[in-house]
Design an enzyme around this catalytic site. Structure first.
Site, PDB file in Angstrom:
ATOM      1  N   GLU A  68     -20.946   0.292   7.912  1.00 13.03           N
ATOM      2  CA  GLU A  68     -21.546  -1.012   8.204  1.00 13.03           C
ATOM      3  C   GLU A  68     -21.633  -1.277   9.704  1.00 13.03           C
ATOM      4  OE1 GLU A  68     -19.286  -3.797   5.771  1.00 13.03           O
ATOM      5  OE2 GLU A  68     -20.663  -3.416   4.126  1.00 13.03           O
ATOM      6  N   GLU A 106     -14.449 -13.082  -2.271  1.00 12.66           N
ATOM      7  CA  GLU A 106     -15.801 -13.011  -1.722  1.00 12.66           C
ATOM      8  C   GLU A 106     -16.855 -13.066  -2.823  1.00 12.66           C
ATOM      9  OE1 GLU A 106     -16.322  -9.474   0.624  1.00 12.66           O
ATOM     10  OE2 GLU A 106     -18.467  -9.795   0.904  1.00 12.66           O
ATOM     11  N   ASP A 120     -18.155  -2.604  -4.018  1.00 17.73           N
ATOM     12  CA  ASP A 120     -17.539  -3.569  -3.103  1.00 17.73           C
ATOM     13  C   ASP A 120     -16.941  -4.766  -3.825  1.00 17.73           C
ATOM     14  OD1 ASP A 120     -16.767  -4.707  -0.761  1.00 17.73           O
ATOM     15  OD2 ASP A 120     -18.744  -5.466  -0.204  1.00 17.73           O
TER      16      ASP A 120
END
Ligand code: GCV
Length: 713
Positions: free
Chosen positions: A303, A405, A377
């Protein structure tokens, strides 16, 4: 006078016995609520005195915790003595007490034994350990028994952690923000450290020690080079000093290019001797300030983060160079396997495996590879990461996300215990049946001594630490499972509820029932049947399955669901990406056929027609809609259950949870409606009989925008 005294005592006891008092959640599961008359007397009888000889800072913390807890639960302060007498809690280590009447072998440096013994005709509760830290852990175990209403008689407990490193990973930035944090700013007051050290740091250490957490990575894996500069090392050292008596070491995330950014080196190539020398000097500097520093955590070539691959070196080259720098000090390197590249067109679920599997056996012996629970993820549900079972020569460290998240962020009640448990219990078949993920990370399957587990923290400066009372349960469950991955999520929920709310079964039973189904409900209303990553861009708040225009294909939800007029799902069988081949043959065979794939993972592995028949006999489309509805209905049930608990829960925590459940219900409905509106725009199928049409048309859902959603920098 005597009468007045009796009256005041009776008043005090009445107040102590009241089940309900205003609370803001700051005390977490260490509330030590007044236990009521009978139970209070029982606790007092087992804790008349705290007898201990040691005087280390750790022993002082253990004694203080007991005094504070027993006084708060019973109204009586236990005496402090060195010799145990009747009703004493006797804290003993070989260093302080010569003849300890329980065997300590097998308890290691952190474990403990608790035993009810008869000492010279007097009943005594012995808490014994090889070290003062073991005593502290034993004290917290005893306090758990005291708080949950368990018997304090005839105790014979032995406990030692199954996993060596039990760490929180803070994704906290130096400017005070927290990546994916939903509980306010960072608790690290970097700016005023090292001079000002607020009381929260000690309470943080107490809370972690109470569940056996023994390390904390202070800064975000998306690291800034400055966290390794001299001023920030001094700040980290100040925190390390506070945490040390609680058995908690500090670790730091590092930015790969720190030698270039901090000291102007021309390269960060791990095989360049100047780079290696820089890291060695930096490690020496850190250890001068923090002699028990734990080591480095690294996110590299992922990332946008730089890493050794920028210099045509492997992850092992990078990890081993850092490992050599910390090795003389006993430090370790935790190298993350969360990698996927913009120039790799292959299925994202395979990329970490393809990068790391060939490196098995190539890492130095003080390197651990830290692997997320699933290959994408931290989704509401993911099959276990195929690297578990594929790297027997490398100690793999589990990475769970405690912060939510993708599971409703701060407000949704989605207890993560079952998610953690599901992954830990998953069978990799790496060495035949029973090769669970838990046995890989506790080192028993492959004979590793270096073992670890990390949880991305959900902690911030909100008064209740975690953004909601129920999010505290996820922190708690992580710690308890890290200590013993065989514990059940339900048993953990029971003890957490007893300590957080009340040991009254009228509270425990309904609250635990709510918690236990709550994660599955979130899967149902967000991403049922194995769907994944359909959240909105960037902040990941709310649904956006329609997003298709982002630069990198795997940033788009359409990449994950692949819905078209004919069907939906990601084909990871031979006819697709063949990601199933990364699993052991026994699993791959099962996953090759939709009929033998668990329905909970169906669309993760298969692209299926909308009229595919589920086990219930209904079509895939109808089953999908029913699951969305089931998820929303579960939240409505939780609202009803919670309302019934009003008389038994203090007003402040009752009101917060009630408000959050209302938000969750609204957002579950939003997820359900937006998802159905979108998928229906693709398959043009009618809704199953009885299902409500979405409240708005698809464009309405698409137009929602949340530029200030939290947790996203
Ligand atoms: C710290 C996901 C999150 C990022 C996080 C990353 C990681 O992509 O959205 O915020 O970055 O995982 O684990 O490194």
């Amino acid at each position: 006078m005597a009468r007045l005294f009796c009256y005041l005592t009776a008043m005090a006891l009445t107040i102590l016995a009241l089940p309900v008092r205003a609370e803001d959640g700051y005390d977490l599961w260490l509330r030590y609520a007044p236990a009521g008359q009978a139970r209070g007397a029982d606790i007092s009888a087992h804790a008349r005195a705290i007898s201990a000889r040691g005087d280390s800072a750790t022993m002082a913390s253990a004694k203080q915790e007991l005094q504070r807890a027993v006084t708060s639960m019973t109204g009586h302060a236990p005496a402090l003595t060195t010799e145990p007498a009747a009703g004493s809690l006797w804290l003993a280590t070989p260093g302080s007490t010569p003849a300890i009447p329980v065997p300590l072998k097998g308890l290691g440096a952190e474990g403990y034994a608790i035993r009810s013994i008869d000492r010279a005709g007097q009943p005594v509760t012995l808490i014994a350990a090889n070290s003062d830290i073991g005593i502290l852990h034993g004290v917290f175990h005893w306090l758990r028994l005291a708080q949950t209403g368990a018997s304090l008689d005839r105790l014979d407990i032995r406990s030692a952690p199954r996993i060596g490193l039990r760490l929180l990973n803070h994704w906290d930035n130096l400017d005070g923000t927290v990546e994916r944090g939903y509980a306010g700013q960072s608790i690290w007051d970097w700016w005023r450290l090292p001079d000002y050290k607020g009381p929260r740091y000690t309470d943080y250490a107490r809370a972690n020690a109470s569940i056996g957490i023994n390390g904390t990575v202070l800064n975000n894996v998306n690291a800034k080079a400055e966290s390794l500069s001299a001023p920030y090392i001094a700040k980290a050292a100040a925190l390390a000093d506070i945490f040390r008596p609680y058995g908690i070491k500090v670790y730091l995330s590092v930015k790969w290019t720190a030698p270039m950014e901090l000291d102007g080196l021309k390269t960060a190539d791990p095989l360049d001797p100047k780079v290696a020398a820089w890291w060695k000097a930096k490690a020496d500097e850190i250890y001068r300030a923090i002699p028990d520093f734990g080591g480095f955590l690294v996110k590299a070539n992922s990332e946008g983060q730089p890493g050794p691959q920028d210099y045509q070196r492997t992850h092992a080259d990078g990890a081993n160079m850092l490992a050599a720098a910390v090795k003389p000090h006993g430090g370790i390197v935790m190298w993350r396997a969360f990698v996927y590249a913009h120039d790799n067109p292959d299925d994202r679920a395979k990329q970490a495996y393809d990068d790391f599997k060939p490196l098995d056996g190539k890492f130095a012996d003080n390197v651990m590879v830290q692997v997320k629970n699933g290959a994408i993820d931290f989704q509401p549900r993911e099959p276990f990461h195929p690297l578990f079972g594929a790297m027997p020569k490398t100690p793999l460290m589990m990475e769970f996300q405690i912060t939510k998240e993708y599971l409703g962020q701060s407000t949704h009640l989605t207890y993560l215990g079952p998610l953690f448990e599901e992954t830990l219990d998953a069978d990799t078949y790496a060495k035949g049946t029973g090769s669970t993920v838990a046995k890989i990370i506790d080192g028993s399957l492959d004979g590793h001594r270096l073992t670890g587990i990390a949880g991305v923290a959900n902690i911030g400066i909100d008064r209740d630490w975690s953004g909601s009372i129920f999010n505290q349960a996820d922190w708690y469950a992580f710690g308890r499972l890290a200590w013993n991955p065989d514990l059940s999520a339900e048993a953990i929920a029971r003890e957490w509820t007893a300590m957080t709310f009340s040991p009254d079964p009228r509270v425990i039973d309904p609250v635990v029932a709510m918690m236990m189904g709550s994660r599955e409900a979130a899967v149902d209303y967000m991403t049922p049947l194995g769907l994944a990553h359909l959240m909105a861009t960037g902040h990941h708040y709310g649904p956006a399955p329609w997003v298709s225009e982002l630069a990198r294909p795997e940033w788009n939800p359409v990449y994950y669901h692949k819905a078209d007029a004919d069907g939906i799902g990601f084909d990871r069988t031979k006819s697709g990406s063949n990601a199933i081949s990364k699993y052991a043959p026994a699993i791959a065979r099962r996953l090759a056929d939709p009929a033998t794939t668990p329905e909970s993972e169906l669309l993760w592995f298969h692209h299926l027609p909308w009229d595919y028949r589920l086990k219930s006999g209904e079509t895939l489309w109808d089953g999908l809609v029913h699951r969305y509805d089931r998820g929303v209905a579960y939240v409505a049930d939780m609202q009803r259950t919670w309302e019934s608990l009003r008389p038994l829960v203090d007003p402040e925590r009752f009101a917060q949870t009630k408000a959050f459940l209302a938000i969750q219900h609204r957002e579950a409905q939003w997820w359900r409606d937006a998802s159905i509106a979108y998928f229906q725009s693709i398959n043009h199928l009618p809704l199953p009989a009885g299902a409500q049409a979405p409240a708005h048309d698809l464009n309405w859902y698409k137009a929602r925008s949340f530029p200030y959603a939290p947790g996203h920098n």
